[in-house]
Motif scaffolding. Structure first.
Motif, PDB file in Angstrom:
ATOM      1  N   LEU A  46      -7.330  -4.980  -9.995  1.00  0.00           N
ATOM      2  CA  LEU A  46      -6.501  -3.407  -9.898  1.00  0.00           C
ATOM      3  C   LEU A  46      -6.620  -2.580 -11.139  1.00  0.00           C
ATOM      4  N   ALA A  47      -7.384  -1.806 -11.038  1.00  0.00           N
ATOM      5  CA  ALA A  47      -7.816  -0.976 -12.482  1.00  0.00           C
ATOM      6  C   ALA A  47      -6.891   0.228 -12.754  1.00  0.00           C
ATOM      7  N   VAL A  48      -5.623  -0.127 -12.693  1.00  0.00           N
ATOM      8  CA  VAL A  48      -4.542   0.940 -12.979  1.00  0.00           C
ATOM      9  C   VAL A  48      -3.675   0.432 -14.015  1.00  0.00           C
ATOM     10  N   PRO A  49      -2.643   1.449 -14.458  1.00  0.00           N
ATOM     11  CA  PRO A  49      -1.676   1.023 -15.552  1.00  0.00           C
ATOM     12  C   PRO A  49      -0.745  -0.278 -14.862  1.00  0.00           C
ATOM     13  N   GLU A  50      -0.202  -0.735 -15.941  1.00  0.00           N
ATOM     14  CA  GLU A  50       0.859  -2.134 -15.300  1.00  0.00           C
ATOM     15  C   GLU A  50       1.920  -1.595 -14.519  1.00  0.00           C
ATOM     16  N   GLU A  51       2.337  -0.353 -14.927  1.00  0.00           N
ATOM     17  CA  GLU A  51       3.791  -0.084 -14.141  1.00  0.00           C
ATOM     18  C   GLU A  51       3.251   0.397 -12.616  1.00  0.00           C
ATOM     19  N   LYS A  52       2.059   0.697 -12.267  1.00  0.00           N
ATOM     20  CA  LYS A  52       1.541   0.923 -11.049  1.00  0.00           C
ATOM     21  C   LYS A  52       1.332  -0.201 -10.224  1.00  0.00           C
ATOM     22  N   ARG A  72      -4.276  -2.709   1.464  1.00  0.00           N
ATOM     23  CA  ARG A  72      -5.431  -2.431   0.615  1.00  0.00           C
ATOM     24  C   ARG A  72      -5.168  -1.151  -0.364  1.00  0.00           C
ATOM     25  N   ALA A  73      -5.803  -1.496  -1.491  1.00  0.00           N
ATOM     26  CA  ALA A  73      -5.419  -0.479  -2.608  1.00  0.00           C
ATOM     27  C   ALA A  73      -6.796  -0.018  -3.063  1.00  0.00           C
ATOM     28  N   VAL A  74      -7.096   1.254  -3.159  1.00  0.00           N
ATOM     29  CA  VAL A  74      -8.224   2.089  -3.551  1.00  0.00           C
ATOM     30  C   VAL A  74      -7.927   2.791  -4.619  1.00  0.00           C
ATOM     31  N   VAL A  75      -8.891   2.641  -5.699  1.00  0.00           N
ATOM     32  CA  VAL A  75      -8.581   3.224  -7.128  1.00  0.00           C
ATOM     33  C   VAL A  75      -9.861   4.333  -7.050  1.00  0.00           C
ATOM     34  N   ARG A  76      -9.176   5.623  -7.285  1.00  0.00           N
ATOM     35  CA  ARG A  76      -9.982   6.734  -7.434  1.00  0.00           C
ATOM     36  C   ARG A  76      -9.718   7.482  -8.693  1.00  0.00           C
ATOM     37  N   GLU A  77     -10.519   7.618  -9.723  1.00  0.00           N
ATOM     38  CA  GLU A  77     -10.281   8.275 -11.003  1.00  0.00           C
ATOM     39  C   GLU A  77      -9.142   7.911 -11.654  1.00  0.00           C
ATOM     40  N   GLY A  78      -8.833   6.538 -11.726  1.00  0.00           N
ATOM     41  CA  GLY A  78      -7.473   5.961 -12.340  1.00  0.00           C
ATOM     42  C   GLY A  78      -6.243   5.846 -11.503  1.00  0.00           C
ATOM     43  N   GLU A  79      -6.329   6.457 -10.325  1.00  0.00           N
ATOM     44  CA  GLU A  79      -5.135   6.655  -9.356  1.00  0.00           C
ATOM     45  C   GLU A  79      -5.183   6.039  -8.269  1.00  0.00           C
ATOM     46  N   VAL A  80      -4.420   5.125  -7.763  1.00  0.00           N
ATOM     47  CA  VAL A  80      -4.343   4.307  -6.736  1.00  0.00           C
ATOM     48  C   VAL A  80      -3.844   4.838  -5.388  1.00  0.00           C
ATOM     49  N   GLU A  81      -4.370   4.662  -4.505  1.00  0.00           N
ATOM     50  CA  GLU A  81      -3.992   4.816  -2.929  1.00  0.00           C
ATOM     51  C   GLU A  81      -3.764   3.724  -2.263  1.00  0.00           C
ATOM     52  N   LEU A  82      -2.764   3.448  -1.460  1.00  0.00           N
ATOM     53  CA  LEU A  82      -2.367   2.369  -0.343  1.00  0.00           C
ATOM     54  C   LEU A  82      -2.911   2.696   0.844  1.00  0.00           C
ATOM     55  N   PHE A  83      -3.444   1.980   1.584  1.00  0.00           N
ATOM     56  CA  PHE A  83      -3.882   1.765   2.772  1.00  0.00           C
ATOM     57  C   PHE A  83      -3.178   0.701   3.623  1.00  0.00           C
ATOM     58  N   VAL A  84      -2.134   1.251   4.535  1.00  0.00           N
ATOM     59  CA  VAL A  84      -1.411  -0.042   5.248  1.00  0.00           C
ATOM     60  C   VAL A  84      -1.841   0.071   6.563  1.00  0.00           C
ATOM     61  N   ILE A  85      -2.831  -1.256   7.151  1.00  0.00           N
ATOM     62  CA  ILE A  85      -3.113  -1.218   8.419  1.00  0.00           C
ATOM     63  C   ILE A  85      -2.278  -2.227   9.234  1.00  0.00           C
ATOM     64  N   ILE A 131     -14.961   6.135   4.519  1.00  0.00           N
ATOM     65  CA  ILE A 131     -13.646   5.915   4.360  1.00  0.00           C
ATOM     66  C   ILE A 131     -13.374   4.509   4.617  1.00  0.00           C
ATOM     67  N   TYR A 132     -13.909   3.809   5.663  1.00  0.00           N
ATOM     68  CA  TYR A 132     -13.964   2.653   6.123  1.00  0.00           C
ATOM     69  C   TYR A 132     -14.672   1.627   5.116  1.00  0.00           C
ATOM     70  N   SER A 133     -15.687   1.882   4.585  1.00  0.00           N
ATOM     71  CA  SER A 133     -16.341   1.456   3.530  1.00  0.00           C
ATOM     72  C   SER A 133     -15.507   1.316   1.925  1.00  0.00           C
ATOM     73  N   THR A 136     -12.298  -1.043   2.783  1.00  0.00           N
ATOM     74  CA  THR A 136     -12.896  -2.586   2.831  1.00  0.00           C
ATOM     75  C   THR A 136     -13.183  -3.092   1.672  1.00  0.00           C
ATOM     76  N   SER A 137     -13.659  -2.062   0.669  1.00  0.00           N
ATOM     77  CA  SER A 137     -14.036  -2.548  -0.599  1.00  0.00           C
ATOM     78  C   SER A 137     -12.894  -2.454  -1.659  1.00  0.00           C
ATOM     79  N   GLY A 138     -11.814  -1.870  -1.035  1.00  0.00           N
ATOM     80  CA  GLY A 138     -10.667  -1.730  -2.106  1.00  0.00           C
ATOM     81  C   GLY A 138     -10.109  -3.096  -2.239  1.00  0.00           C
ATOM     82  N   VAL A 139      -8.926  -3.268  -2.972  1.00  0.00           N
ATOM     83  CA  VAL A 139      -8.433  -4.612  -3.505  1.00  0.00           C
ATOM     84  C   VAL A 139      -7.357  -4.796  -2.416  1.00  0.00           C
ATOM     85  N   LYS A 140      -7.425  -5.888  -1.778  1.00  0.00           N
ATOM     86  CA  LYS A 140      -6.584  -6.409  -0.815  1.00  0.00           C
ATOM     87  C   LYS A 140      -5.348  -7.131  -1.683  1.00  0.00           C
TER      88      LYS A 140
END
Length: 144
Positions: A46-52, A72-85, A131-133, A136-140
């Protein structure tokens, strides 16, 4: 004997999970210095700061009680977004968001969260949705 994870805050150890010890219960405290605690397998992916990362980990721990879920965590432009399935997003959205607020209150770190049903997720797959791709390519980030 029972083990309970806790965090040291404002001079006391605060449990990170529900527990109801009786008044006067004695305990032995074993703690790890910063950086010594065992990190989950996904931590370095997960390529985000430690506090995140710490906030994501805390949310993942809190979501363990939710049945049939994947985070699943998706990182875009250094920001993380979480998807709870989850199986049923209508039933899960309130408890997931309450846990997200709890993480914000504990850490001061805001985590954007989307709750989606497995049915919707499969539909995105059938439609070959980008968005599916992305998800699924995000970090579990499910614990342990």
């Amino acid at each position: 004997m029972k083990s309970v994870k806790a965090v040291f805050r404002n001079g006391v150890f605060v449990p990170l999970e529900p527990c109801n010890p009786k008044e006067g219960t004695e305990a032995i405290v074993v703690f790890a210095e910063e950086g010594e605690a065992e990190r989950p397998r996904w931590w370095d992916k997960l390529a985000v700061p430690e506090e995140k990362k710490r906030a994501v980990r805390r949310l993942s721990q809190l979501l363990r009680s939710l049945p049939h879920r994947e985070v699943r965590a998706v990182v875009r432009e250094g920001e993380v977004e979480l998807f709870v399935i989850v199986e049923n997003e209508r039933e899960a959205v309130k408890p997931v968001m309450e846990k997200g607020i709890k993480v914000f209150e504990e850490t001061g770190t805001y985590l954007p969260i989307q709750v989606i049903s497995t049915r919707r997720f499969k539909r995105w797959q059938e439609l070959n949705s980008p968005i599916y791709s992305e998800i699924t390519s995000g970090v579990k980030v499910d614990e342990p």
